[in-house]
Design a protein around this motif. Structure first.
Motif, PDB file in Angstrom:
ATOM      1  N   LEU A 122       0.812  -1.216   0.000  1.00  0.00           N
ATOM      2  CA  LEU A 122       0.000   0.000   0.000  1.00  0.00           C
ATOM      3  C   LEU A 122       0.847   1.268   0.000  1.00  0.00           C
ATOM      4  O   LEU A 122       0.340   2.354  -0.307  1.00  0.00           O
ATOM      5  CB  LEU A 122      -0.942  -0.007   1.210  1.00  0.00           C
ATOM      6  N   THR A 127      -4.959   2.310  -3.129  1.00  0.00           N
ATOM      7  CA  THR A 127      -6.012   1.358  -2.748  1.00  0.00           C
ATOM      8  C   THR A 127      -6.977   1.098  -3.902  1.00  0.00           C
ATOM      9  O   THR A 127      -7.540   0.013  -4.006  1.00  0.00           O
ATOM     10  CB  THR A 127      -6.803   1.880  -1.532  1.00  0.00           C
ATOM     11  N   THR A 128      -7.151   2.085  -4.782  1.00  0.00           N
ATOM     12  CA  THR A 128      -8.078   1.915  -5.906  1.00  0.00           C
ATOM     13  C   THR A 128      -7.593   0.869  -6.906  1.00  0.00           C
ATOM     14  O   THR A 128      -8.385   0.374  -7.716  1.00  0.00           O
ATOM     15  CB  THR A 128      -8.281   3.257  -6.634  1.00  0.00           C
ATOM     16  N   ARG A 131      -7.523  -5.111  -4.895  1.00  0.00           N
ATOM     17  CA  ARG A 131      -8.738  -5.779  -4.444  1.00  0.00           C
ATOM     18  C   ARG A 131      -8.310  -6.950  -3.557  1.00  0.00           C
ATOM     19  O   ARG A 131      -7.519  -7.794  -3.990  1.00  0.00           O
ATOM     20  CB  ARG A 131      -9.579  -6.265  -5.631  1.00  0.00           C
ATOM     21  N   PHE A 161      -6.998  -0.845   6.652  1.00  0.00           N
ATOM     22  CA  PHE A 161      -5.995  -0.386   5.693  1.00  0.00           C
ATOM     23  C   PHE A 161      -6.609   0.522   4.626  1.00  0.00           C
ATOM     24  O   PHE A 161      -5.902   1.023   3.749  1.00  0.00           O
ATOM     25  CB  PHE A 161      -5.324  -1.576   5.003  1.00  0.00           C
ATOM     26  N   GLY A 162      -7.912   0.704   4.674  1.00  0.00           N
ATOM     27  CA  GLY A 162      -8.570   1.567   3.709  1.00  0.00           C
ATOM     28  C   GLY A 162      -9.008   0.866   2.434  1.00  0.00           C
ATOM     29  O   GLY A 162      -9.455   1.512   1.491  1.00  0.00           O
ATOM     30  N   LEU A 163      -8.910  -0.467   2.409  1.00  0.00           N
ATOM     31  CA  LEU A 163      -9.348  -1.212   1.224  1.00  0.00           C
ATOM     32  C   LEU A 163     -10.857  -1.422   1.282  1.00  0.00           C
ATOM     33  O   LEU A 163     -11.403  -1.817   2.308  1.00  0.00           O
ATOM     34  CB  LEU A 163      -8.644  -2.571   1.151  1.00  0.00           C
ATOM     35  N   THR A 164     -11.514  -1.180   0.166  1.00  0.00           N
ATOM     36  CA  THR A 164     -12.975  -1.326   0.109  1.00  0.00           C
ATOM     37  C   THR A 164     -13.427  -2.356  -0.919  1.00  0.00           C
ATOM     38  O   THR A 164     -14.602  -2.704  -0.958  1.00  0.00           O
ATOM     39  CB  THR A 164     -13.639   0.022  -0.219  1.00  0.00           C
TER      40      THR A 164
END
Length: 244
Positions: A122, A127-128, A131, A161-164
């Protein structure tokens, strides 16, 4: 909800997944295309169903061989948006995948050594472009981290971690034509994080099941392979789903 066709690659060919038992995987046979060449298979998905986004699981790389950069490059050059799982992603591999203009790099729980490895990734990859794949086997989380953490503990750590964006996949259901086994997990993730974008799959059988899933949960995408290759889902049904 979108259909995301799966290309499981092994030895330069598309293989048919069977419950995660990779030593039993054989070159794919399909009603869509002759042979099991990856680019020809992807083109069949596009020509028959209008699908240009593809999930690529490089099974040789997951087993710690070099990623199949040749096939990855061919898919991108042919206009496909691809998400690639090539196992434990080193910073060098991640940078090379970005050079190929891969849309998403998959971070699989199955091969993730520790949380530090994700943290380091990261630092250089937004993050975009990532996946997280929540890999399950008979509902249990896989890999080293899966031994000491529950499914929801892993989800909470990943969210921290800010992953969506997630993949939720129970390998025991893959290719078994037994129906999706991950709906409950997907619902739990969305309860914790309503902004999560989830792809799930494994065992998808037919259009009726897809309609039921669409009504049951706000899933962003369904990973499908066997049901497409065996003609259990028609082009008209896929195109109907893309309009909803």
């Amino acid at each position: 909800m979108q259909i995301v066709p799966v290309l499981d690659l092994m030895g330069g060919q598309v293989v048919r997944g069977i419950a995660g038992r990779r030593d039993e995987y054989k070159p794919n046979q399909s009603c869509l295309v002759e042979g099991s060449e990856p680019l020809a298979t992807a083109r069949a998905f596009r020509e028959r169903f209008g699908l240009t986004r593809v999930y690529v699981a490089d099974l040789d790389a997951i087993a710690e061989a070099q990623p199949d950069f040749e096939t990855i490059g061919e898919l991108v050059e042919s206009g496909f948006q691809i998400s690639v799982d090539c196992g434990s992603v080193s910073l060098q591999t991640a940078e090379r995948l970005r050079q190929f203009a891969v849309e998403e790099i998959i971070v699989p729980l199955e091969t993730l050594a520790d949380w530090k490895a994700l943290e380091q990734l990261l630092e250089v990859i937004p993050t975009t472009s990532l996946r997280f794949s929540l890999d399950l086997m008979n509902s249990d989380p896989m890999g080293v981290l899966g031994e000491n953490n529950t499914t929801l503990e892993i989800v909470d750590r990943v969210s921290g971690f800010g992953l969506t964006k997630y993949i939720v996949l129970d390998l025991a259901a893959v290719g078994m034509n037994g129906g999706l086994q991950t709906l409950g997990v997907c619902q739990s993730i969305l309860e914790r994080n309503p902004q999560a974008k989830i792809w799930t799959g494994g065992g998808i059988r037919n259009w009726e099941e897809i309609e039921e899933l669409q009504n049951a949960c706000d899933i962003d995408g369904l990973l499908v392979a066997s049901a497409l290759h065996d003609g259990q889902i028609s082009p008209a049904e896929v195109k109907r789903l893309s309009k909803t």
